[in-house]
Write a protein that holds these residues in place. Sequence first.
Motif, PDB file in Angstrom:
ATOM      1  N   SER A 184      30.967  23.060  46.449  1.00  0.00           N
ATOM      2  CA  SER A 184      29.943  23.546  47.382  1.00  0.00           C
ATOM      3  C   SER A 184      30.464  24.790  48.086  1.00  0.00           C
ATOM      4  CB  SER A 184      29.602  22.488  48.436  1.00  0.00           C
ATOM      5  OG  SER A 184      28.872  21.433  47.900  1.00  0.00           O
ATOM      6  N   TYR A 185      29.536  25.662  48.437  1.00  0.00           N
ATOM      7  CA  TYR A 185      29.866  26.768  49.320  1.00  0.00           C
ATOM      8  C   TYR A 185      28.819  26.789  50.434  1.00  0.00           C
ATOM      9  CZ  TYR A 185      33.967  28.135  46.821  1.00  0.00           C
ATOM     10  OH  TYR A 185      35.222  28.140  46.292  1.00  0.00           O
ATOM     11  N   ASN A 186      28.587  27.924  51.067  1.00  0.00           N
ATOM     12  CA  ASN A 186      27.829  27.884  52.324  1.00  0.00           C
ATOM     13  C   ASN A 186      26.377  27.452  52.156  1.00  0.00           C
ATOM     14  OD1 ASN A 186      27.409  30.383  50.981  1.00  0.00           O
ATOM     15  ND2 ASN A 186      26.555  31.255  52.850  1.00  0.00           N
ATOM     16  N   ASN A 187      25.829  27.538  50.938  1.00  0.00           N
ATOM     17  CA  ASN A 187      24.440  27.127  50.728  1.00  0.00           C
ATOM     18  C   ASN A 187      24.315  25.788  50.010  1.00  0.00           C
ATOM     19  OD1 ASN A 187      23.168  29.369  51.963  1.00  0.00           O
ATOM     20  ND2 ASN A 187      23.657  30.616  50.172  1.00  0.00           N
ATOM     21  N   GLY A 188      25.412  25.040  49.928  1.00  0.00           N
ATOM     22  CA  GLY A 188      25.326  23.727  49.318  1.00  0.00           C
ATOM     23  C   GLY A 188      25.972  23.658  47.949  1.00  0.00           C
ATOM     24  N   ASP A 221      37.932  16.833  47.991  1.00  0.00           N
ATOM     25  CA  ASP A 221      38.154  18.106  48.673  1.00  0.00           C
ATOM     26  C   ASP A 221      37.113  19.087  48.158  1.00  0.00           C
ATOM     27  OD1 ASP A 221      38.923  20.662  49.429  1.00  0.00           O
ATOM     28  OD2 ASP A 221      41.020  20.431  48.860  1.00  0.00           O
ATOM     29  N   SER A 222      36.121  19.369  48.987  1.00  0.00           N
ATOM     30  CA  SER A 222      35.123  20.365  48.627  1.00  0.00           C
ATOM     31  C   SER A 222      34.808  21.217  49.837  1.00  0.00           C
ATOM     32  CB  SER A 222      33.836  19.717  48.111  1.00  0.00           C
ATOM     33  OG  SER A 222      32.908  20.728  47.714  1.00  0.00           O
ATOM     34  N   ASP A 223      34.960  22.507  49.678  1.00  0.00           N
ATOM     35  CA  ASP A 223      34.611  23.435  50.739  1.00  0.00           C
ATOM     36  C   ASP A 223      33.099  23.495  50.903  1.00  0.00           C
ATOM     37  OD1 ASP A 223      37.295  23.905  50.670  1.00  0.00           O
ATOM     38  OD2 ASP A 223      37.165  25.907  49.791  1.00  0.00           O
ATOM     39  N   GLY A 224      32.661  24.289  51.878  1.00  0.00           N
ATOM     40  CA  GLY A 224      31.253  24.600  52.023  1.00  0.00           C
ATOM     41  C   GLY A 224      30.418  23.466  52.594  1.00  0.00           C
ATOM     42  N   ASP A 225      29.124  23.576  52.411  1.00  0.00           N
ATOM     43  CA  ASP A 225      28.174  22.599  52.952  1.00  0.00           C
ATOM     44  C   ASP A 225      28.112  21.391  52.020  1.00  0.00           C
ATOM     45  OD1 ASP A 225      26.163  21.152  54.079  1.00  0.00           O
ATOM     46  OD2 ASP A 225      24.668  22.753  54.042  1.00  0.00           O
ATOM     47  N   GLN A 247      31.918  26.647  59.552  1.00  0.00           N
ATOM     48  CA  GLN A 247      31.214  27.891  59.259  1.00  0.00           C
ATOM     49  C   GLN A 247      30.153  27.720  58.186  1.00  0.00           C
ATOM     50  OE1 GLN A 247      31.741  30.792  61.181  1.00  0.00           O
ATOM     51  NE2 GLN A 247      32.762  29.158  62.319  1.00  0.00           N
ATOM     52  N   ALA A 248      30.218  26.628  57.440  1.00  0.00           N
ATOM     53  CA  ALA A 248      29.179  26.321  56.460  1.00  0.00           C
ATOM     54  C   ALA A 248      28.104  25.417  57.055  1.00  0.00           C
ATOM     55  CB  ALA A 248      29.796  25.653  55.230  1.00  0.00           C
ATOM     56  N   GLY A 249      28.187  25.169  58.372  1.00  0.00           N
ATOM     57  CA  GLY A 249      27.171  24.381  59.043  1.00  0.00           C
ATOM     58  C   GLY A 249      27.402  22.883  59.021  1.00  0.00           C
ATOM     59  N   VAL A 250      28.567  22.444  58.569  1.00  0.00           N
ATOM     60  CA  VAL A 250      28.826  21.005  58.486  1.00  0.00           C
ATOM     61  C   VAL A 250      29.024  20.439  59.892  1.00  0.00           C
ATOM     62  CG1 VAL A 250      30.339  19.218  57.563  1.00  0.00           C
ATOM     63  CG2 VAL A 250      29.875  21.278  56.214  1.00  0.00           C
ATOM     64  N   ASP A 251      28.332  19.348  60.176  1.00  0.00           N
ATOM     65  CA  ASP A 251      28.432  18.656  61.462  1.00  0.00           C
ATOM     66  C   ASP A 251      28.887  17.232  61.182  1.00  0.00           C
ATOM     67  OD1 ASP A 251      28.101  17.305  63.853  1.00  0.00           O
ATOM     68  OD2 ASP A 251      26.174  18.236  64.323  1.00  0.00           O
ATOM     69  N   ASP A 301      39.688  22.949  59.918  1.00  0.00           N
ATOM     70  CA  ASP A 301      38.745  22.795  58.806  1.00  0.00           C
ATOM     71  C   ASP A 301      39.098  23.668  57.603  1.00  0.00           C
ATOM     72  OD1 ASP A 301      37.910  25.290  59.697  1.00  0.00           O
ATOM     73  OD2 ASP A 301      35.801  24.749  59.889  1.00  0.00           O
ATOM     74  N   HIS A 302      40.189  24.286  57.626  1.00  0.00           N
ATOM     75  CA  HIS A 302      40.920  24.843  56.485  1.00  0.00           C
ATOM     76  C   HIS A 302      42.214  25.381  57.062  1.00  0.00           C
ATOM     77  CE1 HIS A 302      39.463  25.296  52.169  1.00  0.00           C
ATOM     78  NE2 HIS A 302      40.774  25.298  52.130  1.00  0.00           N
TER      79      HIS A 302
END
Length: 329
Positions: A184-188, A221-225, A247-251, A301-302
């Motif tokens: 995943s990256y910033n858009n999923g 281990d997956s970055d992003g959303d 920064q990818a919007g993860v809450d 977060d990284h």
Amino acid sequence: MNTRERVKAVLDFKPFDRLPIFEWAGWWDKTIERWRNEGLPANLNSPDIHRYFNMDVHYQYWMGSRSPECPRPVEHGAPIIRDMDDYLKIKEHLYPAHLLDIEKWEKWNAEQKRGDVALWFTLDGFFWFPRTLMGIEPHLYMFYDDPELMHALNRDNADYHIKIIDKVCSVCTPDFMTFAEDMSYNNGPMLSKELFDEFMKPYYAKVIPRLREHGIKVIVDSDGDVSVPAYWFEEAGLEGILPLERQAGVDVSELRKNHPRQLYIGAYDKMVMNKGEHAMRTEFERLLPTARQGGFIISCDHQTPPGVSLDDYKLYLRLFREYAEKAAK
């Protein structure tokens, strides 16, 4: 509690004396370079830096699926193989079980038994590994253009993982592990659930039972959303996710509402670590309610970026210790 007891208690949703304090991913080399110019002693490896800062110590061993002799891409993201023939030609350089350092694991086992460290390892996952061979863009086409090759790669990789797990567990039992995926990256997610179910889920189903036989927590281990694939991972038997990039919007609080027993590591927004005490304290306050529920180890977060000074980091750790104890109350 000692370090190992503390980590295991949190990951088991059991009472703990405080949160573990560690960096799951270590530090950027440029961050360490800056800190050395600001007073950090030279020539410290990651565990030594944890000890220097009086943090909880953990050892990670990445058991990659390529040997050092495996051909390298001509540039980042370029392919090494293009078809089954190419795969068969380089296969002698893949799945290098002989590179596993058993002596190191035996040494670590003694420290783990004393409770001085937590142990974990990383395997090349079923999205990550084909991408390292096929290249970033060709990999995404290969799900459609050569599904036979995709299955062959992941089938062989799963068989390799089981051999590695058995070999490590003949020496000791790591406390948790991660599958490196970065899908995943910033858009999923970068693939659909249909592709995940066809090309990844069957191989998790092959490996995860062996991990659970040994009592090893299974984390992806997956970055992003990861908000959407969190459901897929859960269905596939994966127990947790890191690093939960803000920064990818993860809450993390929203994830916990939707996945009450999912494990989390990370979530602390690295971008506030040079913004002063108020910003850092506000970030800890955001994470504290979830941390109090268990199953969540707060961590950067990284990797801590080089914009963070040594003094900034010492302030971060002072606040971390305060909130690590608050989380246990």
